[in-house]
Design an enzyme around this catalytic site. Structure first.
Site, PDB file in Angstrom:
ATOM      1  N   GLU A   1     -38.231 104.820 -47.842  1.00 31.05           N
ATOM      2  CA  GLU A   1     -37.549 103.724 -47.134  1.00 31.05           C
ATOM      3  C   GLU A   1     -36.048 103.976 -47.078  1.00 31.05           C
ATOM      4  O   GLU A   1     -35.385 103.617 -46.102  1.00 31.05           O
ATOM      5  CB  GLU A   1     -37.879 102.379 -47.804  1.00 31.05           C
TER       6      GLU A   1
ATOM      7  N   LYS B   1     -38.706  96.803 -54.734  1.00 27.82           N
ATOM      8  CA  LYS B   1     -38.029  96.881 -53.431  1.00 27.82           C
ATOM      9  C   LYS B   1     -37.070  95.706 -53.261  1.00 27.82           C
ATOM     10  O   LYS B   1     -36.496  95.261 -54.242  1.00 27.82           O
ATOM     11  CB  LYS B   1     -39.065  96.960 -52.309  1.00 27.82           C
TER      12      LYS B   1
ATOM     13  N   GLY C   1     -47.441 100.559 -48.610  1.00 27.51           N
ATOM     14  CA  GLY C   1     -47.494  99.184 -48.125  1.00 27.51           C
ATOM     15  C   GLY C   1     -48.520  98.947 -47.030  1.00 27.51           C
ATOM     16  O   GLY C   1     -48.494  97.914 -46.360  1.00 27.51           O
TER      17      GLY C   1
ATOM     18  N   ASN D   1     -42.110  99.197 -58.406  1.00 25.73           N
ATOM     19  CA  ASN D   1     -40.977  99.250 -57.477  1.00 25.73           C
ATOM     20  C   ASN D   1     -40.960  97.931 -56.716  1.00 25.73           C
ATOM     21  O   ASN D   1     -41.778  97.722 -55.835  1.00 25.73           O
ATOM     22  CB  ASN D   1     -41.155 100.445 -56.522  1.00 25.73           C
TER      23      ASN D   1
ATOM     24  N   SER E   1     -49.916 102.146 -52.004  1.00 24.95           N
ATOM     25  CA  SER E   1     -51.062 101.229 -52.064  1.00 24.95           C
ATOM     26  C   SER E   1     -51.899 101.368 -53.345  1.00 24.95           C
ATOM     27  O   SER E   1     -53.115 101.207 -53.310  1.00 24.95           O
ATOM     28  CB  SER E   1     -51.946 101.381 -50.819  1.00 24.95           C
TER      29      SER E   1
ATOM     30  N   GLU F   1     -45.369 110.163 -52.549  1.00 30.17           N
ATOM     31  CA  GLU F   1     -45.723 108.943 -51.835  1.00 30.17           C
ATOM     32  C   GLU F   1     -45.914 109.236 -50.351  1.00 30.17           C
ATOM     33  O   GLU F   1     -44.936 109.267 -49.591  1.00 30.17           O
ATOM     34  CB  GLU F   1     -44.607 107.896 -51.995  1.00 30.17           C
TER      35      GLU F   1
ATOM     36  N   HIS G   1     -36.417 107.455 -52.063  1.00 26.09           N
ATOM     37  CA  HIS G   1     -37.613 106.762 -51.583  1.00 26.09           C
ATOM     38  C   HIS G   1     -37.660 106.868 -50.058  1.00 26.09           C
ATOM     39  O   HIS G   1     -36.616 106.859 -49.402  1.00 26.09           O
ATOM     40  CB  HIS G   1     -37.570 105.290 -52.018  1.00 26.09           C
TER      41      HIS G   1
HETATM   42  P1  PGA Z   1     -46.893 100.118 -52.216  1.00 22.37           P
HETATM   43  O1  PGA Z   1     -45.430 100.811 -52.357  1.00 22.37           O
HETATM   44  O2  PGA Z   1     -47.546 100.227 -53.577  1.00 22.37           O
HETATM   45  O3  PGA Z   1     -46.595  98.693 -51.848  1.00 22.37           O
HETATM   46  O4  PGA Z   1     -47.625 100.876 -51.191  1.00 22.37           O
HETATM   47  C1  PGA Z   1     -45.236 101.956 -53.126  1.00 22.37           C
HETATM   48  C2  PGA Z   1     -43.812 102.407 -53.041  1.00 22.37           C
HETATM   49  O5  PGA Z   1     -43.220 102.374 -51.948  1.00 22.37           O
HETATM   50  O6  PGA Z   1     -43.225 102.837 -54.052  1.00 22.37           O
END
Ligand code: PGA
Length: 248
Positions: A96, A11, A172, A9, A212, A166, A94
């Protein structure tokens, strides 16, 4: 046996020219006969990434879409636009998008139904905040997210969906969930799906862990009985991704 998925992903990172360069650096190491590799990229990167991946086994995903077919929805992208461009997966709901763009469970459900109708595989995201985890309401909260996301989706379509668990506190942040925590929630999600659709369907649905994921923790996470791969953010834009794809 459910086939594993390793999905990236990106983003809101990488311009079209950066995207092209990264794919060129990745290839051919992201080809795999054993796992489904999916790169979910910003809409504007889709066309160059599809071109750069020609002949690769890796598939392309979008990070979002709208549920209407066409019309006056300035700034939105339809499911058909995605399939026509060569996209086969789409991340929906997601955290976000829920947090910054006000996406609700109902909206995620409408998008999921449209995605399936168009022949896309939705990667439906769910996950709790740190406050919800500390309050002890994680499983209850996620059960609601799953129930809403799958509302009015018949079993034969549900089977084709992918779920991504998630935990928001792990995205992140470098604070990956322990394998025990991740497996516990993914098993609970499978149980929720079993309640909705029965064992045959719930056993067919692939459930990913995200938050992560990196080279060091991927194999252990992906080998848990109810974790069928991962949704990888930050590490999906690094050379590490080629190792995560070949985690076993
Ligand atoms: P990350 O993001 O691996 O940077 O923690 C995962 C995601 O939001 O899909």
């Amino acid at each position: 046996m459910r086939r594993k998925i390793v999905a990236g992903n990106w983003k809101m990172n990488l311009t079209p020219s950066e995207a092209k360069k990264l794919i060129e650096a990745f290839r051919p190491q992201i080809d795999s006969d054993e796992v489904d590799v999916v790169l979910c990229v910003p809409a504007i990167d889709i066309v160059p990434v599809v071109q750069a991946l020609e002949g690769s086994t890796a598939k392309i995903g979008a990070e979002n879409m709208y549920y209407e077919e066409r019309g006056a929805y300035t700034g939105e992208i339809s499911a058909e636009m995605l399939t026509d461009a060569g996209v086969s997966y789409v991340i929906l709901g997601h955290s976000e998008r829920r947090q910054y763009f006000g996406e609700t469970d109902q909206l995620v459900n409408k998008k999921a139904r449209k995605a399936i109708e168009a022949g896309l595989t939705p990667i439906i995201c769910c996950g709790e905040t740190i406050e919800q985890r500390e309050e002890g309401i994680t499983l209850r909260f996620i059960q609601e997210q799953i129930k809403s996301a799958f509302s009015q989706i018949p079993s034969e379509d549900a089977k084709k969906c992918v779920v991504a668990y998630e935990p928001i506190w792990a995205i992140g942040t470098g604070h990956v969930a322990t394998t025990k925590q991740a497996q516990e929630v993914c098993a609970a999600i499978r149980k929720n799906l079993e309640e909705l659709y029965g064992a045959e369907v719930s056993e067919a649905i692939r459930i990913l862990y995200g938050g992560s994921v990196n080279v060091a923790n991927a194999a252990e996470l992906f080998e848990q009985p109810d974790i069928d791969g991962g949704l990888v953010g930050g590490a999906s834009m690094k050379p590490d991704f080629t190792q995560i794809v070949h985690f076993h």
